[in-house]
Design a protein around this motif. Structure first.
Motif, short mmCIF file in Angstrom:
data_model
loop_
_atom_site.label_atom_id
_atom_site.label_comp_id
_atom_site.label_asym_id
_atom_site.label_seq_id
_atom_site.Cartn_x
_atom_site.Cartn_y
_atom_site.Cartn_z
N ALA A 64 44.28 28.65 31.59
CA ALA A 64 44.08 27.63 32.62
C ALA A 64 43.03 28.18 33.59
CB ALA A 64 45.38 27.33 33.36
N THR A 65 41.79 27.72 33.44
CA THR A 65 40.66 28.27 34.17
C THR A 65 39.87 27.19 34.90
OG1 THR A 65 38.54 29.44 33.95
CG2 THR A 65 39.29 28.20 32.04
N SER A 66 39.31 27.54 36.06
CA SER A 66 38.44 26.62 36.79
C SER A 66 37.07 26.51 36.13
CB SER A 66 38.28 27.08 38.24
OG SER A 66 39.51 27.00 38.93
N LYS A 67 36.77 27.38 35.19
CA LYS A 67 35.51 27.30 34.45
C LYS A 67 35.54 26.05 33.57
CE LYS A 67 33.94 31.13 32.87
NZ LYS A 67 32.81 31.17 33.82
N PRO A 68 34.40 25.36 33.42
CA PRO A 68 34.38 24.22 32.50
C PRO A 68 34.93 24.60 31.13
CG PRO A 68 32.38 24.21 33.80
CD PRO A 68 33.11 25.49 34.13
N GLU A 69 35.77 23.72 30.61
CA GLU A 69 36.49 24.02 29.38
C GLU A 69 35.54 24.35 28.22
OE1 GLU A 69 39.42 21.26 26.87
OE2 GLU A 69 40.16 21.70 28.89
N VAL A 70 34.43 23.66 28.15
CA VAL A 70 33.48 23.90 27.06
C VAL A 70 32.94 25.33 27.10
CG1 VAL A 70 31.52 22.98 28.41
CG2 VAL A 70 31.42 23.02 25.90
N PHE A 71 32.72 25.88 28.30
CA PHE A 71 32.24 27.26 28.41
C PHE A 71 33.37 28.25 28.14
CE2 PHE A 71 29.11 25.53 31.80
CZ PHE A 71 28.28 25.05 30.81
N ALA A 72 34.56 27.93 28.63
CA ALA A 72 35.70 28.82 28.42
C ALA A 72 35.96 29.01 26.93
CB ALA A 72 36.94 28.25 29.11
N ARG A 73 35.88 27.94 26.16
CA ARG A 73 36.10 28.04 24.72
C ARG A 73 35.07 28.96 24.06
NH1 ARG A 73 39.72 24.61 22.62
NH2 ARG A 73 40.47 22.90 23.94
N GLN A 74 33.81 28.81 24.45
CA GLN A 74 32.76 29.64 23.86
C GLN A 74 32.97 31.12 24.19
OE1 GLN A 74 28.62 28.01 24.27
NE2 GLN A 74 29.65 26.29 25.24
N ILE A 75 33.36 31.40 25.41
CA ILE A 75 33.57 32.79 25.82
C ILE A 75 34.75 33.40 25.08
CG2 ILE A 75 34.29 34.25 27.77
CD1 ILE A 75 32.67 32.22 29.54
#
Length: 221
Positions: A106-117
């Motif tokens: 559960a992150t404040s980072k955009p989900e699309v970027f979180a998945r890539q990371i």
């Protein structure tokens, strides 16, 4: 009795993303011709939504969209992976899974970027869902992201456990306060980006100084 579901922050909790985020934010300030914040303030922008951090550190509201566009250009251009997994995190996540804990990012980072990371660092294997903010800002606060995570878990075969069986793990006050909005207990980690006194003021249920301590706190609250 252990919790059954742990919501886990990304920046400052799973990975040390400060180098890439700070470089991308510095680029955005320079691109817009705005004065850079101090080095100490730049570290504090890691974790909260970028829009919130930008406004707090001198970006005029009418230039916010321009600032975020410049930040994301630098971030996706290389800053995103200028990042590293904290030592001991993989082992702690393995311990939690072996202990029967369900894990959701559960992150404040955009989900699309979180998945890539998470995929880049092969951490996605530990989580049954990856939940983050939206690029258009319609889901931006930590409370919003946690609500999204809870709805996502509720729709799974395992369903959503009762609130007392859920814990939020994060390094910043917004993790703690966002979870409290939903009646969820919290564990703060000290290896992230919180300022001195931030955890004491936010009052998490527990504080973990190492990934091993974190795993123990989740398994035996």
């Amino acid at each position: 009795m252990a919790y059954s579901l742990a919501l886990v922050d990304l920046d400052g909790t799973l990975t040390d993303s400060a180098p890439g985020i700070i470089a991308s934010i510095t680029y955005a300030f320079d691109t817009l011709g705005l004065p850079r914040p101090s080095e100490e303030d730049l570290r504090r922008v890691v974790g909260p939504p970028i829009e919130e951090s930008a406004l707090r550190h001198g970006v005029p509201g009418e230039r916010l969209t321009e600032f975020v566009t410049a930040y994301r250009a630098a971030f996706t251009g290389g800053g995103m992976l200028n990042n590293s997994v904290y030592p001991g995190i993989r082992e702690a996540l393995t311990t939690l899974l072996d202990g029967g804990i369900r894990l959701v990012v559960a992150t404040s980072k955009p989900e699309v970027f979180a998945r890539q990371i998470l995929e880049h660092f092969d951490l996605d294997q530990f989580f049954e869902a990856i939940c983050g903010s939206t690029l258009d800002g319609t889901r931006s606060t930590k409370a919003d992201v946690i609500e999204h995570a809870l709805k996502t878990v509720a729709a799974t075969e395992g369903g959503l456990p009762q609130v007392s069986d859920i814990v939020m793990v994060g390094d910043r006050e917004h993790d703690i306060l966002g979870a409290r909005t939903h009646g969820i207990e919290t564990i703060a980690v000290t290896w992230g980006y919180a300022a001195a006194g931030e955890h004491a003021a936010a009052r998490p249920r527990a504080v973990a100084s190492t990934p091993d301590e974190l795993a123990a706190a989740v398994l035996a609250p």
